[in-house]
Design a protein around this motif. Structure first.
Motif, PDB file in Angstrom:
ATOM      1  N   SER A  52      43.581  39.123  38.056  1.00  0.00           N
ATOM      2  CA  SER A  52      42.127  39.255  38.127  1.00  0.00           C
ATOM      3  C   SER A  52      41.458  37.940  37.746  1.00  0.00           C
ATOM      4  CB  SER A  52      41.631  40.379  37.215  1.00  0.00           C
ATOM      5  OG  SER A  52      41.867  40.053  35.861  1.00  0.00           O
ATOM      6  N   CYS A  54      37.125  36.121  37.383  1.00  0.00           N
ATOM      7  CA  CYS A  54      35.668  36.225  37.518  1.00  0.00           C
ATOM      8  C   CYS A  54      35.108  34.898  38.012  1.00  0.00           C
ATOM      9  CB  CYS A  54      35.011  36.559  36.179  1.00  0.00           C
ATOM     10  SG  CYS A  54      35.565  38.093  35.419  1.00  0.00           S
ATOM     11  N   SER A  55      33.992  34.976  38.726  1.00  0.00           N
ATOM     12  CA  SER A  55      33.254  33.776  39.113  1.00  0.00           C
ATOM     13  C   SER A  55      31.780  34.019  38.867  1.00  0.00           C
ATOM     14  CB  SER A  55      33.483  33.431  40.582  1.00  0.00           C
ATOM     15  OG  SER A  55      32.634  32.359  40.977  1.00  0.00           O
ATOM     16  N   VAL A  67      37.339  33.527  43.231  1.00  0.00           N
ATOM     17  CA  VAL A  67      38.181  34.585  42.660  1.00  0.00           C
ATOM     18  C   VAL A  67      39.395  34.860  43.542  1.00  0.00           C
ATOM     19  CG1 VAL A  67      36.328  35.635  41.327  1.00  0.00           C
ATOM     20  CG2 VAL A  67      36.718  36.405  43.678  1.00  0.00           C
ATOM     21  N   ILE A 116      30.649  43.090  33.706  1.00  0.00           N
ATOM     22  CA  ILE A 116      32.048  42.743  33.962  1.00  0.00           C
ATOM     23  C   ILE A 116      32.650  42.103  32.727  1.00  0.00           C
ATOM     24  CG2 ILE A 116      31.730  42.457  36.447  1.00  0.00           C
ATOM     25  CD1 ILE A 116      31.713  39.456  36.032  1.00  0.00           C
ATOM     26  N   GLY A 118      36.225  39.636  31.828  1.00  0.00           N
ATOM     27  CA  GLY A 118      37.422  38.985  32.347  1.00  0.00           C
ATOM     28  C   GLY A 118      37.383  37.488  32.137  1.00  0.00           C
ATOM     29  N   ASP A 120      37.092  33.524  33.520  1.00  0.00           N
ATOM     30  CA  ASP A 120      36.470  32.691  34.538  1.00  0.00           C
ATOM     31  C   ASP A 120      37.552  32.044  35.398  1.00  0.00           C
ATOM     32  OD1 ASP A 120      35.269  30.293  35.813  1.00  0.00           O
ATOM     33  OD2 ASP A 120      33.503  30.880  34.663  1.00  0.00           O
ATOM     34  N   ALA A 154      27.478  37.389  39.672  1.00  0.00           N
ATOM     35  CA  ALA A 154      28.864  37.255  39.232  1.00  0.00           C
ATOM     36  C   ALA A 154      29.744  38.153  40.088  1.00  0.00           C
ATOM     37  CB  ALA A 154      28.995  37.631  37.756  1.00  0.00           C
ATOM     38  N   MET A 156      33.815  39.811  40.024  1.00  0.00           N
ATOM     39  CA  MET A 156      35.135  39.987  39.417  1.00  0.00           C
ATOM     40  C   MET A 156      36.042  40.658  40.433  1.00  0.00           C
ATOM     41  SD  MET A 156      36.351  42.042  36.018  1.00  0.00           S
ATOM     42  CE  MET A 156      38.104  42.251  35.694  1.00  0.00           C
TER      43      MET A 156
END
Length: 375
Positions: A52, A54-55, A67, A116, A118, A120, A154, A156
């Motif tokens: 996983s 995130c961005s 991602v 979210i 997680g 980056d 964002a 994820m």
């Protein structure tokens, strides 16, 4: 012949070390070279794997690319994907971007949760974000791009590889026209039929649910609890928008019906390869509730019509004296003392009622419901 000689020259251990460092796409090509390479690749991916990222890029397309690059930077064969996006992004566009990358054979669910959590994709920094949607934002249309606008952009992405399991998405349909009946029995039956076809058992190993606010998931979950084995783990989000594809190109939605929820269903493959272990799912429930004081049993219950309120009297275990709700509250306050300043109380009610799926024989289900004490 050349490939076999190549393995003999460099050794399978070295080859395994090399392919284990490949990105997912190159790894997939390596597994197709020949049977020997495929065996090595199977050894690399022999256990369940989740990837996983995130961005927080303000561009949806760039965020999805970031991602995707991260989760596919290591060997993995996507069995499913879950994309969670901020409310400032377009849900349908995000779903299209993700499904285009994975193709039609991978079940994908795209949803918009309340936040979210997680790492980056670029910095590997761990972040937890809750969307900043406030009444002030709605009241100030002329304000400059606010912090909330940036924070709400964002993505994820979670991709899973689960050897020995098959995964699909199954929608819970409701009628478009009034009275908008939710087709719970069909939903449960569809899950059972998929699980039976894959594993021989009516109950899958696990289910992840996504539903909108109007789906009425309490009644749905009660029926699923009745219809599924206690070993089936069911978790999810009961207040989000979502898009989904099932990985088979089957069209289950018609003009008369729309999905009120969707289930990501995991079922054991009875035809799994020899040597593949058993994947087990575990869920830990944190209700946020702590029992305080003795147990009470209701003595009389009276509904106040028009206000959705219930008045009650109760008695403590071991006592025959009926006491009113105010006395119960005072006793709970005495138990708490100074440990909490503004407690919120709930009454846990155990209910037993009849339940059935389709034309099956009627059985009974016991469920626990919590009701907030207002006064």
């Amino acid at each position: 012949m050349t490939s076999r000689n190549g393995i003999d020259l460099i050794g399978e251990d070295l080859l395994q070390n090399i392919v284990a460092r490949l990105p997912a796409t190159s790894f997939a090509y390596a597994a197709c070279v020949n049977r020997s390479w495929n065996v090595v690749c199977e050894r690399v991916l022999s256990r369940p794997k989740l990837s996983s990222a995130c961005s927080f890029n303000p561009s949806l397309q760039i965020a999805v690319e970031e991602v995707l690059d991260k989760v596919l930077s290591e060997p993995i064969r996507p069995h499913f994907a879950i994309a969670s996006i901020g409310p400032s992004f377009n849900l349908q566009e995000a779903h299209q971007l993700v499904t285009t990358k994975f193709g039609s054979q991978v079940p994908v669910i795209t949803n918009d949760p309340s936040g979210i959590i997680g790492r980056d994709a670029l910095s590997d920094e761990f972040k937890e974000i809750q969307w900043e949607i406030t009444e002030e934002d709605d009241d100030m249309p002329d304000s400059p791009p606010a912090v909330s606008e940036t924070a709400n952009r964002a993505v994820m992405l979670t991709v899973g590889f689960l050897p020995g399991l098959k995964v699909t998405t199954i929608p819970l349909l409701k009628q478009v026209e009034e009275p908008q009946i939710v087709m719970v029995d069909k939903f449960v039956t569809d899950i059972r039929e998929f699980s039976t076809s894959v594993s021989g058992s009516k109950s899958p190993a696990a289910i992840i649910m996504f539903s909108d606010f109007q789906a009425g998931m309490k009644a749905v979950m009660e029926k699923m609890d009745y219809a599924m084995s206690p070993e089936t783990v069911v978790v999810g989000d009961s207040g989000c928008q979502f898009q989904h594809t099932d990985g088979t190109n089957n069209i289950t939605v018609t003009e008369e019906h729309v999905p009120a929820a969707v289930a990501l269903v995991f079922s054991v493959d009875r035809n799994k390869r020899p040597g593949v272990g058993k994947t087990q799912f575990h869920a830990i429930l944190s209700s946020g509730l702590s029992p305080v004081g003795p147990t009470y049993k209701a003595a009389s219950v009276r509904e106040k019509h028009g206000e959705s309120l219930t008045w009650l009297t109760a008695r403590r275990d071991g006592s025959r004296e009926n006491i009113d709700g105010e006395t119960v509250l005072n006793q709970v306050y005495d138990e708490l003392g100074d440990r909490i300043q503004f407690p919120t109380f709930y009454i846990g009610v155990t209910k037993k009622r009849k339940c059935s799926v389709g034309q099956e024989k009627v059985g009974h289900i016991t469920s626990l419901a919590f009701h907030e004490v207002l006064g």
